[in-house]
Design a protein around this motif. Structure first.
Motif, PDB file in Angstrom:
ATOM      1  N   SER A   1       0.832  -1.204   0.000  1.00 26.05           N
ATOM      2  CA  SER A   1       0.000   0.000   0.000  1.00 26.05           C
ATOM      3  C   SER A   1       0.867   1.255   0.000  1.00 26.05           C
ATOM      4  CB  SER A   1      -0.930   0.002   1.216  1.00 26.05           C
ATOM      5  OG  SER A   1      -0.198  -0.010   2.426  1.00 26.05           O
ATOM      6  N   THR A   2       2.085   1.168   0.575  1.00 25.96           N
ATOM      7  CA  THR A   2       3.000   2.312   0.557  1.00 25.96           C
ATOM      8  C   THR A   2       3.387   2.659  -0.875  1.00 25.96           C
ATOM      9  OG1 THR A   2       3.914   1.766   2.730  1.00 25.96           O
ATOM     10  CG2 THR A   2       5.267   3.158   1.306  1.00 25.96           C
ATOM     11  N   ARG A   3       3.677   1.653  -1.680  1.00 25.94           N
ATOM     12  CA  ARG A   3       4.041   1.905  -3.077  1.00 25.94           C
ATOM     13  C   ARG A   3       2.867   2.509  -3.839  1.00 25.94           C
ATOM     14  NH1 ARG A   3       7.393  -0.125  -7.139  1.00 25.94           N
ATOM     15  NH2 ARG A   3       6.956   1.088  -9.014  1.00 25.94           N
ATOM     16  N   GLN A   4       1.683   2.008  -3.585  1.00 25.15           N
ATOM     17  CA  GLN A   4       0.512   2.534  -4.281  1.00 25.15           C
ATOM     18  C   GLN A   4       0.287   4.002  -3.950  1.00 25.15           C
ATOM     19  OE1 GLN A   4      -2.568  -0.224  -3.149  1.00 25.15           O
ATOM     20  NE2 GLN A   4      -1.556  -1.959  -4.128  1.00 25.15           N
ATOM     21  N   LEU A   5       0.449   4.380  -2.674  1.00 26.02           N
ATOM     22  CA  LEU A   5       0.292   5.783  -2.292  1.00 26.02           C
ATOM     23  C   LEU A   5       1.440   6.631  -2.833  1.00 26.02           C
ATOM     24  CD1 LEU A   5      -0.982   5.512   1.389  1.00 26.02           C
ATOM     25  CD2 LEU A   5      -2.255   6.276  -0.615  1.00 26.02           C
ATOM     26  N   THR A   6       2.637   6.064  -2.856  1.00 24.39           N
ATOM     27  CA  THR A   6       3.784   6.779  -3.419  1.00 24.39           C
ATOM     28  C   THR A   6       3.533   7.108  -4.887  1.00 24.39           C
ATOM     29  OG1 THR A   6       5.331   5.691  -1.900  1.00 24.39           O
ATOM     30  CG2 THR A   6       6.269   6.664  -3.890  1.00 24.39           C
ATOM     31  N   ASN A   7       3.045   6.127  -5.630  1.00 20.99           N
ATOM     32  CA  ASN A   7       2.748   6.343  -7.048  1.00 20.99           C
ATOM     33  C   ASN A   7       1.672   7.414  -7.229  1.00 20.99           C
ATOM     34  OD1 ASN A   7       4.589   4.377  -7.711  1.00 20.99           O
ATOM     35  ND2 ASN A   7       3.075   2.816  -8.234  1.00 20.99           N
ATOM     36  N   LYS A   8       0.657   7.384  -6.355  1.00 18.12           N
ATOM     37  CA  LYS A   8      -0.409   8.388  -6.439  1.00 18.12           C
ATOM     38  C   LYS A   8       0.148   9.783  -6.191  1.00 18.12           C
ATOM     39  CE  LYS A   8      -4.467   5.645  -5.089  1.00 18.12           C
ATOM     40  NZ  LYS A   8      -5.565   5.517  -4.095  1.00 18.12           N
ATOM     41  N   TRP A   9       1.058   9.890  -5.213  1.00 19.91           N
ATOM     42  CA  TRP A   9       1.619  11.202  -4.899  1.00 19.91           C
ATOM     43  C   TRP A   9       2.443  11.743  -6.074  1.00 19.91           C
ATOM     44  CZ3 TRP A   9       6.564  13.206  -4.543  1.00 19.91           C
ATOM     45  CH2 TRP A   9       6.668  14.501  -3.985  1.00 19.91           C
ATOM     46  N   PHE A  10       3.279  10.905  -6.665  1.00 12.06           N
ATOM     47  CA  PHE A  10       4.066  11.339  -7.818  1.00 12.06           C
ATOM     48  C   PHE A  10       3.160  11.769  -8.966  1.00 12.06           C
ATOM     49  CE2 PHE A  10       7.823   8.946  -6.095  1.00 12.06           C
ATOM     50  CZ  PHE A  10       8.700  10.017  -6.118  1.00 12.06           C
ATOM     51  N   GLU A  11       2.112  10.981  -9.213  1.00  8.73           N
ATOM     52  CA  GLU A  11       1.196  11.294 -10.314  1.00  8.73           C
ATOM     53  C   GLU A  11       0.459  12.604 -10.049  1.00  8.73           C
ATOM     54  OE1 GLU A  11      -2.660   9.310 -12.616  1.00  8.73           O
ATOM     55  OE2 GLU A  11      -1.547   8.162 -11.109  1.00  8.73           O
ATOM     56  N   ARG A  12      -0.042  12.787  -8.817  1.00  9.07           N
ATOM     57  CA  ARG A  12      -0.784  14.012  -8.497  1.00  9.07           C
ATOM     58  C   ARG A  12       0.129  15.239  -8.482  1.00  9.07           C
ATOM     59  NH1 ARG A  12      -5.062  13.936  -3.642  1.00  9.07           N
ATOM     60  NH2 ARG A  12      -5.961  12.452  -5.113  1.00  9.07           N
ATOM     61  N   SER A  13       1.381  15.026  -8.100  1.00  7.53           N
ATOM     62  CA  SER A  13       2.321  16.151  -8.053  1.00  7.53           C
ATOM     63  C   SER A  13       2.894  16.471  -9.424  1.00  7.53           C
ATOM     64  CB  SER A  13       3.474  15.833  -7.081  1.00  7.53           C
ATOM     65  OG  SER A  13       2.980  15.624  -5.771  1.00  7.53           O
ATOM     66  N   GLY A  14       2.639  15.603 -10.395  1.00 10.77           N
ATOM     67  CA  GLY A  14       3.122  15.848 -11.746  1.00 10.77           C
ATOM     68  C   GLY A  14       4.617  15.669 -11.905  1.00 10.77           C
ATOM     69  N   VAL A  15       5.218  14.809 -11.076  1.00  8.69           N
ATOM     70  CA  VAL A  15       6.662  14.571 -11.154  1.00  8.69           C
ATOM     71  C   VAL A  15       6.924  13.066 -11.218  1.00  8.69           C
ATOM     72  CG1 VAL A  15       7.307  16.692  -9.945  1.00  8.69           C
ATOM     73  CG2 VAL A  15       6.871  14.594  -8.629  1.00  8.69           C
ATOM     74  N   THR A  16       8.128  12.723 -11.650  1.00 11.53           N
ATOM     75  CA  THR A  16       8.547  11.328 -11.739  1.00 11.53           C
ATOM     76  C   THR A  16       9.903  11.191 -11.074  1.00 11.53           C
ATOM     77  OG1 THR A  16       7.397  11.099 -13.858  1.00 11.53           O
ATOM     78  CG2 THR A  16       9.037   9.407 -13.314  1.00 11.53           C
TER      79      THR A  16
END
Length: 297
Positions: free
Chosen positions: A202-217
């Motif tokens: 679940s940590t990875r899933q939230l991490t991916n969501k944060w990167f996507e919402r922040s518009g960064v990779t």
């Protein structure tokens, strides 16, 4: 249809072992008896459940569909027997718990020890799996109780209740360049050498969501499936990662790691306890939940 439990057990075990001889040994039956039950079941269903390939028994498509229900029925039968025995063995019994990594490592050890002292006749088994797997195990009646770290979720057959928040924080070593900064932007974090968790967590899933919402990779990253390995790598000073605050409080207190609030982080993750609504709410489940709700997490 004479759909007795032994036939269902044969299907599940044959899928697991692929060999009739192994199934016969595990069930304490003769090989011809196992073959007879399987053939009889296939005749009743009018479908071939297994095919022999390279000296192994392989499920057909019909077999895969039947296995789905066989596993559930076998689990319910075992659960029913175990729950009924609890009434004739006061203070004794078995409690099957499934937990995701954070609660299994940083919350449950204290609780399991205390529960064992209070109820010495109880046997507790603990399965540590990612949160999505724990939910599936609860639905399939494979465990009695789940303790999992995840975002809020709804599964019709499950009752779930939050125990505490499980906040994610940005973590790095005191020697990392971020240590001198009190506020960090998403672009600064993305430019760092990032450690990502296993995709199922679940940590990875939230991490991916944060990167996507922040518009960064993340510019550069490595993938690790062990939280302890991630923390040890962070202590090397080069990498950063998002980790549960509960999992790093000790290292932060001892000055081995530092943490910062994640900027623009609007997700909520909690530690939940959950059980199947269709499962009998046994005294053991109630006692364990009462205890875990008294712990100051």
């Amino acid at each position: 249809m004479n759909l007795n439990l032994i036939k269902l057990q044969i299907v599940e075990l044959l899928y697991k072992h692929r060999k009739i001889t192994t199934v016969a040994e595990e069930l304490g039956l003769k090989q011809p008896t196992v073959t007879y039950h399987l053939k009889n079941l296939e005749q009743q269903l009018g479908e071939k459940l297994f095919e022999s390939k390279m000296d192994k028994m392989i499920l057909t498509e019909s077999g895969k569909a039947f296995l789905h229900y066989a596993v559930k029925i076998n689990a319910l039968a075992a659960e029913a027997e175990r729950v009924v025995k609890e009434f004739s063995n006061a203070g004794r019994g078995t409690l099957k718990i499934g937990a995701s990594y954070v609660p299994a490592t940083y919350i449950l050890p204290q609780i399991l020890g205390q529960f064992g002292e209070q109820h010495p006749g109880t046997t507790i088994s603990l399965s540590v799996k990612p949160s999505p797997v724990i939910k599936e195990m609860l639905v399939n009646h494979e465990i009695d109780l789940g303790i999992l770290s995840t975002e809020s979720f709804y599964v019709p057959t499950l009752h779930s209740q939050s125990l505490c928040e499980d906040e994610l924080v940005l973590v790095f070593a005191p020697t990392h360049e971020f240590a001198a900064q009190t506020r960090l932007s998403p672009s600064e974090i993305a430019s760092a050498h990032f450690i990502l968790h296993d995709m199922e967590s679940s940590t990875r899933q939230l991490t991916n969501k944060w990167f996507e919402r922040s518009g960064v990779t993340p510019r550069a990253h490595i993938l690790l499936d062990s939280l302890e390995a991630i923390k040890q790598s962070l202590m090397g000073g080069r990498h950063v990662s998002f980790i549960s605050r509960l999992a790093v409080e000790d290292e932060v207190a001892r000055g081995k790691l530092m943490m910062r609030t994640i900027p623009d982080y609007n997700f909520q993750r909690h530690i939940f306890y959950s059980y199947n609504r269709d499962r009998h709410y046994s005294p053991l489940i109630g006692l364990f939940i009462d205890l875990i709700r008294t712990i100051n997490i």
